[in-house]
Design an enzyme around this catalytic site. Structure first.
Site, PDB file in Angstrom:
ATOM      1  N   SER A 143      -5.161   6.836  -8.734  1.00  7.43           N
ATOM      2  CA  SER A 143      -5.129   5.188  -8.472  1.00  7.43           C
ATOM      3  C   SER A 143      -6.303   4.449  -8.276  1.00  7.43           C
ATOM      4  O   SER A 143      -7.372   5.282  -7.959  1.00  7.43           O
ATOM      5  CB  SER A 143      -4.192   5.085  -7.270  1.00  7.43           C
ATOM      6  OG  SER A 143      -4.205   3.678  -6.911  1.00  7.43           O
ATOM      7  N   TYR A 157      -2.916   6.999   1.583  1.00 10.45           N
ATOM      8  CA  TYR A 157      -2.422   7.181   0.502  1.00 10.45           C
ATOM      9  C   TYR A 157      -3.535   7.027  -0.683  1.00 10.45           C
ATOM     10  O   TYR A 157      -3.710   7.918  -1.757  1.00 10.45           O
ATOM     11  CB  TYR A 157      -1.542   5.841  -0.147  1.00 10.45           C
ATOM     12  CG  TYR A 157      -1.227   5.754  -1.563  1.00 10.45           C
ATOM     13  CD1 TYR A 157      -0.245   6.278  -2.400  1.00 10.45           C
ATOM     14  CD2 TYR A 157      -2.046   4.882  -2.217  1.00 10.45           C
ATOM     15  CE1 TYR A 157       0.108   6.125  -3.719  1.00 10.45           C
ATOM     16  CE2 TYR A 157      -1.791   4.702  -3.767  1.00 10.45           C
ATOM     17  CZ  TYR A 157      -0.782   5.225  -4.444  1.00 10.45           C
ATOM     18  OH  TYR A 157      -0.574   5.078  -5.916  1.00 10.45           O
TER      19      TYR A 157
HETATM   20  P1  NAP Z   1       7.753   4.287  -8.272  1.00  8.54           P
HETATM   21  O1  NAP Z   1       8.114   3.423  -9.098  1.00  8.54           O
HETATM   22  O2  NAP Z   1       7.816   4.591  -6.883  1.00  8.54           O
HETATM   23  O3  NAP Z   1       8.530   5.801  -9.010  1.00  8.54           O
HETATM   24  C1  NAP Z   1       8.176   7.152  -8.169  1.00  8.54           C
HETATM   25  C2  NAP Z   1       8.936   8.160  -8.962  1.00  8.54           C
HETATM   26  O4  NAP Z   1       8.566   9.157  -8.290  1.00  8.54           O
HETATM   27  C3  NAP Z   1      10.308   7.945  -8.865  1.00  8.54           C
HETATM   28  O5  NAP Z   1      11.011   8.343 -10.048  1.00  8.54           O
HETATM   29  C4  NAP Z   1      10.867   8.932  -7.604  1.00  8.54           C
HETATM   30  O6  NAP Z   1      12.068   9.552  -7.990  1.00  8.54           O
HETATM   31  C5  NAP Z   1       9.754  10.054  -7.931  1.00  8.54           C
HETATM   32  N1  NAP Z   1       9.501  11.068  -6.747  1.00  8.54           N
HETATM   33  C6  NAP Z   1       9.238  10.516  -5.544  1.00  8.54           C
HETATM   34  N2  NAP Z   1       8.915  11.426  -4.759  1.00  8.54           N
HETATM   35  C7  NAP Z   1       9.246  12.563  -5.445  1.00  8.54           C
HETATM   36  C8  NAP Z   1       9.064  14.071  -5.259  1.00  8.54           C
HETATM   37  N3  NAP Z   1       8.896  14.332  -3.892  1.00  8.54           N
HETATM   38  N4  NAP Z   1       9.514  14.628  -6.274  1.00  8.54           N
HETATM   39  C9  NAP Z   1       9.859  14.222  -7.378  1.00  8.54           C
HETATM   40  N5  NAP Z   1       9.883  13.194  -7.593  1.00  8.54           N
HETATM   41  C10 NAP Z   1       9.431  12.365  -6.676  1.00  8.54           C
HETATM   42  O7  NAP Z   1       6.204   4.664  -8.765  1.00  8.54           O
HETATM   43  P2  NAP Z   1       5.344   4.131  -9.718  1.00  8.54           P
HETATM   44  O8  NAP Z   1       4.914   2.989  -9.360  1.00  8.54           O
HETATM   45  O9  NAP Z   1       6.001   4.417 -11.002  1.00  8.54           O
HETATM   46  O10 NAP Z   1       3.935   5.409  -9.784  1.00  8.54           O
HETATM   47  C11 NAP Z   1       3.895   6.548 -10.543  1.00  8.54           C
HETATM   48  C12 NAP Z   1       2.571   6.917 -10.135  1.00  8.54           C
HETATM   49  O11 NAP Z   1       1.752   6.248 -10.302  1.00  8.54           O
HETATM   50  C13 NAP Z   1       2.214   7.472  -8.677  1.00  8.54           C
HETATM   51  O12 NAP Z   1       1.718   8.795  -8.360  1.00  8.54           O
HETATM   52  C14 NAP Z   1       1.695   6.358  -7.996  1.00  8.54           C
HETATM   53  O13 NAP Z   1       1.034   6.682  -6.971  1.00  8.54           O
HETATM   54  C15 NAP Z   1       0.796   5.811  -9.038  1.00  8.54           C
HETATM   55  N6  NAP Z   1       0.189   4.610  -9.023  1.00  8.54           N
HETATM   56  C16 NAP Z   1       1.119   3.545  -9.069  1.00  8.54           C
HETATM   57  C17 NAP Z   1       0.460   2.182  -9.062  1.00  8.54           C
HETATM   58  C18 NAP Z   1       1.186   0.947  -9.067  1.00  8.54           C
HETATM   59  O14 NAP Z   1       0.488  -0.126  -8.996  1.00  8.54           O
HETATM   60  N7  NAP Z   1       2.703   1.151  -9.673  1.00  8.54           N
HETATM   61  C19 NAP Z   1      -0.814   2.069  -8.902  1.00  8.54           C
HETATM   62  C20 NAP Z   1      -1.634   3.159  -8.705  1.00  8.54           C
HETATM   63  C21 NAP Z   1      -1.154   4.364  -8.929  1.00  8.54           C
HETATM   64  P3  NAP Z   1      13.500   9.069  -6.966  1.00  8.54           P
HETATM   65  O15 NAP Z   1      13.247   7.683  -7.133  1.00  8.54           O
HETATM   66  O16 NAP Z   1      14.539   9.680  -8.329  1.00  8.54           O
HETATM   67  O17 NAP Z   1      13.378   9.948  -5.860  1.00  8.54           O
END
Ligand code: NAP
Length: 248
Positions: A143, A157
């Site tokens: 991130s 985080y």
């Molecule tokens: P999100 O919408 O919250 O989705 C997270 C996903 O991870 C969901 O499918 C959830 O599954 C799954 N998950 C959570 N805990 C888990 C576990 N212990 N085992 C297996 N699956 C798990 O997140 P996102 O925004 O798409 O982010 C994806 C990645 O990008 C993350 O690593 C996040 O830190 C990174 N990121 C995101 C942003 C942003 O602005 N969105 C920015 C920087 C980095 P369930 O719902 O089925 O439990």
């Protein structure tokens, strides 16, 4: 060669966008999820209906036994993983470091850091040319928070993402001569439900004017960078990072 992609946390957001693009690029795709079975199965069905190969598999990436079973199921139903996307990640309610307790820190580290290590371990055991594999590629989701620290929101985080960056550098060098490339993508502020998990569903709109491009990103814009790093177009690229941040 049979191309098999495992996307951890593929039931929504960036993971779901990556699974869709992966299937369109010809990978058999495992959509891993922890809680949202309905969404993960619907995505796998959508991919199959479009002529692709996909399965949805429940596993908590922080649980070693569940990770082992996840990879074994992929072996049986799709073939050995050739592309791992360590995407599953969590954050917790926004708060200051002065208010963080050990249980919160343990949860974050377990999913964001330990989970990435465990999945990479299982992938390496299958990919490594030193262990009879045919090579492969790993992309870790870091991130922009690793660079800016996320003060007053989620320093914990951000620190787990700093760990993901260091993990990416070290692992890339460790397995570079075993046919495995390891890189990371550092998204900026992307429209997904993760912000609601932190207690502020409107976070992207609040911050978007601080982004040089003056907008939040879409999950698919991150997924495209992930797909490139996994592809043969990135054949000499390892141990590095793509920031998908609109210039932030
Ligand atoms: P999100 O919408 O919250 O989705 C997270 C996903 O991870 C969901 O499918 C959830 O599954 C799954 N998950 C959570 N805990 C888990 C576990 N212990 N085992 C297996 N699956 C798990 O997140 P996102 O925004 O798409 O982010 C994806 C990645 O990008 C993350 O690593 C996040 O830190 C990174 N990121 C995101 C942003 C942003 O602005 N969105 C920015 C920087 C980095 P369930 O719902 O089925 O439990």
């Amino acid at each position: 060669m049979n191309q098999v992609m495992l996307v951890t946390g593929g039931s929504r957001g960036i993971g779901a966008a990556t699974a869709r693009l992966g299937a369109a690029a010809g990978y058999g795709v495992c959509v891993n999820y922890r809680g949202n079975r309905e969404a993960a199965e619907a995505l796998a069905e959508e991919i199959v209906a479009a002529g692709g190969r996909a399965i949805a598999v429940q596993a908590d990436v922080a649980d070693e036994g569940e990770v082992v079973r996840l990879f074994e199921r992929v072996d049986r139903e799709l073939g050995a993983v050739t592309a791992l996307v360590n995407n599953a990640g969590i954050l917790e309610q926004q708060c200051r470091v002065a208010d963080m307790d050990a249980a919160r820190l343990t949860r974050l580290l377990a999913v964001n850091v330990t989970g990435s290590f465990l999945c990479a371990r299982e992938a390496i055991r299958r990919m490594s040319t030193a262990q009879g594999g045919n090579g492969g590629a790993i992309v870790n989701l870091s991130s922009v928070a690793a660079r800016v620290g996320a003060p007053n929101e989620y320093v914990d985080y951000a620190a787990t993402k700093g760990a993901v960056d260091t993990f990416t550098l070290g692992l890339a060098r460790e397995v570079a001569d075993e046919g495995i490339r390891v890189n990371a993508v550092r998204p900026g502020i992307i429209y997904t439900d993760i912000h609601a998990s932190g207690g502020e569903p409107g976070r992207v709109d609040r911050l978007k004017d601080s982004v040089p491009m003056r907008r939040g990103g879409e999950a698919e814009e991150v997924a495209r960078a992930i797909l490139w790093l996994l592809s043969d177009n990135a054949s000499y690229t390892t141990g590095t990072f793509i920031d998908v941040t609109g210039g932030r």
